[in-house]
Scaffold this motif. Structure first.
Motif, short mmCIF file in Angstrom:
data_model
loop_
_atom_site.label_atom_id
_atom_site.label_comp_id
_atom_site.label_asym_id
_atom_site.label_seq_id
_atom_site.Cartn_x
_atom_site.Cartn_y
_atom_site.Cartn_z
N LEU A 1 9.60 17.03 4.35
CA LEU A 1 9.54 17.46 2.95
C LEU A 1 9.44 16.27 2.00
O LEU A 1 8.74 16.33 0.98
CB LEU A 1 10.76 18.30 2.60
CG LEU A 1 10.81 19.68 3.25
CD1 LEU A 1 12.15 20.35 2.95
CD2 LEU A 1 9.67 20.54 2.79
N ASN A 2 10.11 15.18 2.33
CA ASN A 2 10.02 13.98 1.51
C ASN A 2 8.59 13.42 1.56
O ASN A 2 8.05 13.01 0.53
CB ASN A 2 11.02 12.93 2.00
CG ASN A 2 11.04 11.71 1.12
OD1 ASN A 2 10.96 11.82 -0.09
ND2 ASN A 2 11.17 10.55 1.73
N ASP A 3 7.99 13.40 2.74
CA ASP A 3 6.61 12.93 2.85
C ASP A 3 5.65 13.84 2.08
O ASP A 3 4.67 13.38 1.52
CB ASP A 3 6.18 12.84 4.31
CG ASP A 3 6.76 11.63 5.01
OD1 ASP A 3 7.25 10.71 4.30
OD2 ASP A 3 6.74 11.60 6.25
N GLY A 4 5.95 15.13 2.07
CA GLY A 4 5.10 16.06 1.32
C GLY A 4 5.12 15.78 -0.17
O GLY A 4 4.08 15.83 -0.84
N THR A 5 6.29 15.47 -0.70
CA THR A 5 6.35 15.14 -2.13
C THR A 5 5.67 13.81 -2.41
O THR A 5 5.02 13.66 -3.45
CB THR A 5 7.81 15.08 -2.62
OG1 THR A 5 8.52 14.11 -1.86
CG2 THR A 5 8.48 16.42 -2.48
N SER B 1 0.83 -1.18 0.00
CA SER B 1 0.00 0.00 0.00
C SER B 1 0.88 1.25 0.00
O SER B 1 2.09 1.18 0.20
CB SER B 1 -0.93 -0.02 1.20
OG SER B 1 -0.24 0.29 2.37
N PHE B 2 0.23 2.37 -0.20
CA PHE B 2 0.96 3.63 -0.28
C PHE B 2 1.57 4.02 1.06
O PHE B 2 2.65 4.59 1.12
CB PHE B 2 0.03 4.73 -0.79
CG PHE B 2 0.72 6.04 -0.98
CD1 PHE B 2 1.63 6.21 -2.01
CD2 PHE B 2 0.49 7.09 -0.13
CE1 PHE B 2 2.29 7.40 -2.18
CE2 PHE B 2 1.14 8.30 -0.30
CZ PHE B 2 2.04 8.45 -1.33
N LEU B 3 0.88 3.68 2.14
CA LEU B 3 1.39 4.01 3.47
C LEU B 3 2.69 3.27 3.75
O LEU B 3 3.65 3.85 4.29
CB LEU B 3 0.35 3.67 4.53
CG LEU B 3 0.73 3.98 5.97
CD1 LEU B 3 0.97 5.48 6.13
CD2 LEU B 3 -0.35 3.52 6.91
N MET B 4 2.76 2.01 3.37
CA MET B 4 3.99 1.24 3.56
C MET B 4 5.13 1.83 2.72
O MET B 4 6.29 1.84 3.14
CB MET B 4 3.77 -0.23 3.19
CG MET B 4 2.86 -0.95 4.16
SD MET B 4 3.53 -0.99 5.83
CE MET B 4 4.86 -2.13 5.60
N LEU C 1 3.12 12.65 -0.78
CA LEU C 1 1.68 12.90 -0.69
C LEU C 1 1.13 13.48 -1.98
O LEU C 1 0.03 13.13 -2.40
CB LEU C 1 1.37 13.84 0.47
CG LEU C 1 1.36 13.21 1.84
CD1 LEU C 1 1.20 14.29 2.91
CD2 LEU C 1 0.24 12.21 1.95
N THR C 2 1.89 14.36 -2.62
CA THR C 2 1.40 14.93 -3.88
C THR C 2 1.35 13.87 -4.97
O THR C 2 0.44 13.87 -5.80
CB THR C 2 2.29 16.10 -4.34
OG1 THR C 2 3.63 15.64 -4.49
CG2 THR C 2 2.24 17.23 -3.34
N ILE C 3 2.30 12.95 -4.97
CA ILE C 3 2.26 11.86 -5.95
C ILE C 3 1.05 10.97 -5.69
O ILE C 3 0.34 10.56 -6.60
CB ILE C 3 3.57 11.04 -5.89
CG1 ILE C 3 4.74 11.87 -6.38
CG2 ILE C 3 3.45 9.77 -6.72
CD1 ILE C 3 6.08 11.24 -6.12
N GLY C 4 0.80 10.65 -4.42
CA GLY C 4 -0.34 9.81 -4.06
C GLY C 4 -1.67 10.48 -4.36
O GLY C 4 -2.63 9.84 -4.77
N TYR C 5 -1.73 11.80 -4.19
CA TYR C 5 -2.97 12.53 -4.45
C TYR C 5 -3.27 12.54 -5.94
O TYR C 5 -4.43 12.46 -6.34
CB TYR C 5 -2.84 13.97 -3.91
CG TYR C 5 -4.07 14.80 -4.11
CD1 TYR C 5 -5.20 14.57 -3.32
CD2 TYR C 5 -4.12 15.78 -5.08
CE1 TYR C 5 -6.36 15.32 -3.49
CE2 TYR C 5 -5.26 16.54 -5.26
CZ TYR C 5 -6.38 16.30 -4.47
OH TYR C 5 -7.50 17.04 -4.67
N ASP C 6 -2.25 12.64 -6.78
CA ASP C 6 -2.45 12.65 -8.22
C ASP C 6 -2.96 11.32 -8.75
O ASP C 6 -3.66 11.28 -9.74
CB ASP C 6 -1.15 12.99 -8.96
CG ASP C 6 -0.75 14.44 -8.80
OD1 ASP C 6 -1.63 15.24 -8.42
OD2 ASP C 6 0.42 14.77 -9.05
#
Length: 71
Positions: A57-61, A1-4, A63-68
């Motif tokens: 900052l790494n988690d922020g990037t 999953s994305f969280l892992m 998150l944007t990939i996952g949101y897209d």
């Protein structure tokens, strides 16, 4: 999953910096005539706030990939 994936990417970053702090000697990268080698530390100092900021900052990037990619 994305969280892992997010957790493993953060751990990979932390592990890399933790190992690199002890693997590289600052005296190997000392400029000529800067200080005496005995005045340098035996390992690199890496502030904890730097690691926290880098992982956030790494988690922020990530998150944007996952949101897209959300359907």
């Amino acid at each position: 999953s994305f969280l892992m994936y997010r957790i493993s990417a953060t751990l990979q970053l932390l592990l890399f910096f933790c190992l690199s702090v002890f693997a590289f000697s600052p005296t190997d990268y000392m400029p000529e005539g800067a200080l005496k080698p005995e005045e340098y530390s035996s390992f690199f100092h890496l502030p904890v706030i730097f690691l926290m900021l880098l992982t956030v900052l790494n988690d922020g990037t990530l998150l944007t990939i996952g949101y897209d990619n959300v359907n």
